[in-house]
Design a protein around this motif. Sequence first.
Motif, short mmCIF file in Angstrom:
data_model
loop_
_atom_site.label_atom_id
_atom_site.label_comp_id
_atom_site.label_asym_id
_atom_site.label_seq_id
_atom_site.Cartn_x
_atom_site.Cartn_y
_atom_site.Cartn_z
N LEU A 49 -16.27 -6.18 5.74
CA LEU A 49 -15.03 -6.15 4.96
C LEU A 49 -15.10 -6.92 3.75
O LEU A 49 -15.92 -7.98 3.51
CB LEU A 49 -13.74 -6.66 5.92
N ARG A 50 -14.69 -6.62 2.66
CA ARG A 50 -14.37 -7.22 1.53
C ARG A 50 -13.14 -8.18 1.53
O ARG A 50 -12.31 -8.03 2.50
CB ARG A 50 -14.11 -6.51 0.20
N PRO A 51 -12.95 -8.95 0.82
CA PRO A 51 -11.77 -10.10 0.63
C PRO A 51 -10.57 -9.22 0.56
O PRO A 51 -10.68 -8.39 -0.62
CB PRO A 51 -12.10 -11.12 -0.45
N GLY A 52 -9.47 -9.47 1.29
CA GLY A 52 -8.27 -8.56 1.30
C GLY A 52 -8.12 -7.21 1.98
O GLY A 52 -6.86 -6.77 2.28
N GLU A 53 -9.19 -6.86 2.78
CA GLU A 53 -9.39 -5.89 3.39
C GLU A 53 -8.85 -5.98 4.80
O GLU A 53 -9.44 -7.03 5.58
CB GLU A 53 -10.61 -5.18 3.54
N ASP A 54 -7.82 -5.35 5.63
CA ASP A 54 -7.26 -5.90 6.72
C ASP A 54 -7.25 -4.69 7.51
O ASP A 54 -7.01 -3.45 7.32
CB ASP A 54 -5.66 -6.31 6.58
N LEU A 55 -7.93 -4.81 8.92
CA LEU A 55 -8.01 -3.74 9.76
C LEU A 55 -7.00 -3.25 10.47
O LEU A 55 -6.74 -1.96 10.46
CB LEU A 55 -9.14 -4.21 10.78
N GLY A 56 -5.92 -3.96 10.25
CA GLY A 56 -4.58 -3.71 10.85
C GLY A 56 -3.91 -2.73 10.01
O GLY A 56 -2.69 -2.19 10.40
N MET A 104 1.07 -1.34 0.12
CA MET A 104 0.13 0.06 0.07
C MET A 104 0.94 1.21 0.02
O MET A 104 1.98 1.00 0.20
CB MET A 104 -0.84 -0.15 1.20
N ASP A 105 0.19 2.50 -0.53
CA ASP A 105 0.97 3.66 -0.52
C ASP A 105 0.93 4.29 0.96
O ASP A 105 0.15 4.01 1.78
CB ASP A 105 0.38 4.59 -1.59
N TYR A 106 1.97 5.01 1.23
CA TYR A 106 2.36 5.97 2.26
C TYR A 106 3.52 6.85 2.00
O TYR A 106 4.00 7.00 0.81
CB TYR A 106 2.62 4.93 3.70
#
Length: 403
Positions: free
Chosen positions: A298-305, A39-41
């Motif tokens: 959540l959708r597949p692949g979404e991570d609360l972390g 992911m971006d940051y």
Amino acid sequence: MILDSLDVSYGEMWGSYRGMTHPNPMSRSLAARKHAAGMDYAVLLSARDQPLALVERWPRGMWRVYLFDDRSWRTQMIDLKPHGTGMLLARWNTRWEFPNEQEYSLDKWDVQETTTVSADGQVEVKSVFAGPRAASTEPLHTRTSGPSSTPVRRFAAPVESFLCPAPEFGDWQVFAPFLAQQGHEPATTVVLNDVSVDEESGPLRPTGVEQLFSPGTCDTADGPAVAEPVDAGVLRITSGQLVISDPGWIGETPRTVAVPSGEFPVTLSLLRTARGVDVAAAKVTFSEIPPREWEMALRPGEDLGLLGEGQFYGVGVDTGTAAFMDATRTVLEDQLDEDLFIPLDSDSQFSVELPGPRPEPNLVAFRAGRGDGTYPVWIGRTDDGQVGCVVVDFRLRSADGAR
């Protein structure tokens, strides 16, 4: 001045914004999790409270580096992409010259020089000089209005001169040599000092979701308001899969919740304020048993972390409306304007049903708060873990009225 140490801080992407610090800072651990997930940051490298470089991590192994001069003006942008050698190639390098601070604040450059490098070391340098000036709202790196160009220079050079290592997370020393391009002299060894940011308390929490549908007065950002739950019809589910989506943009992977099949009531929470009436939340109820706990849909692949302070995954709205529907329900585009969008544009209508012949599923659409955006979807589960209800919160109020 020789730079033997750099301060390192992390945050969300912000290259298109002004500022000397991250508008949305994050902890090192959250940035590391985002890095691992692709992911971006953004990483800010600074010294003595002076920004020197803003490094943005982009998808597909791309990086962007903004460089600041000794006035803390952002006057250079370098785009790096993966090279066949496993290194990063400085594919585009753009510099700007500004006559004074006022022109800089307006993104009105005098000279823009762009160096483009191919994978085999073919270099093109193009300088553009601003002509008669006019107000521009274009970003700094895209403005081309009113210029006249000098001839383009092309030549070959060793491609190694434009390569740098692809960093693992935390290896920000690899970007230190770029600082010399703005007159900042890095030492042979540069020590990195992480700027302490507390670990985020985590993503948005479902505080007071059930109270969104309690009638009565409440406080909002717009002042006192009155909440009023209203019936929006009955939703027919045949596949055991509930979809929550903008009816105009259902897409290939909509936000879906496994639910019982059958017919279930839909309720809207209207919020009456001095500015008018809005839909504050929408709910479809599958059980009369009150929910014991809430969770984010959540959708597949979404991570609360991977979510920072108060962030959430949610349903995107681009037509000002959202809807509950069965996963097998299809929508005809030429039906939407006349049967859905136009009726919902009325001041007195807040929901619309698009019926389907029994036993086919229908669709219940409703206004999305105050318009387009992204909104959290909460699943309320009963003591035995079953789905009791699903709620879309348009974030106009909370249990204590704060937003």
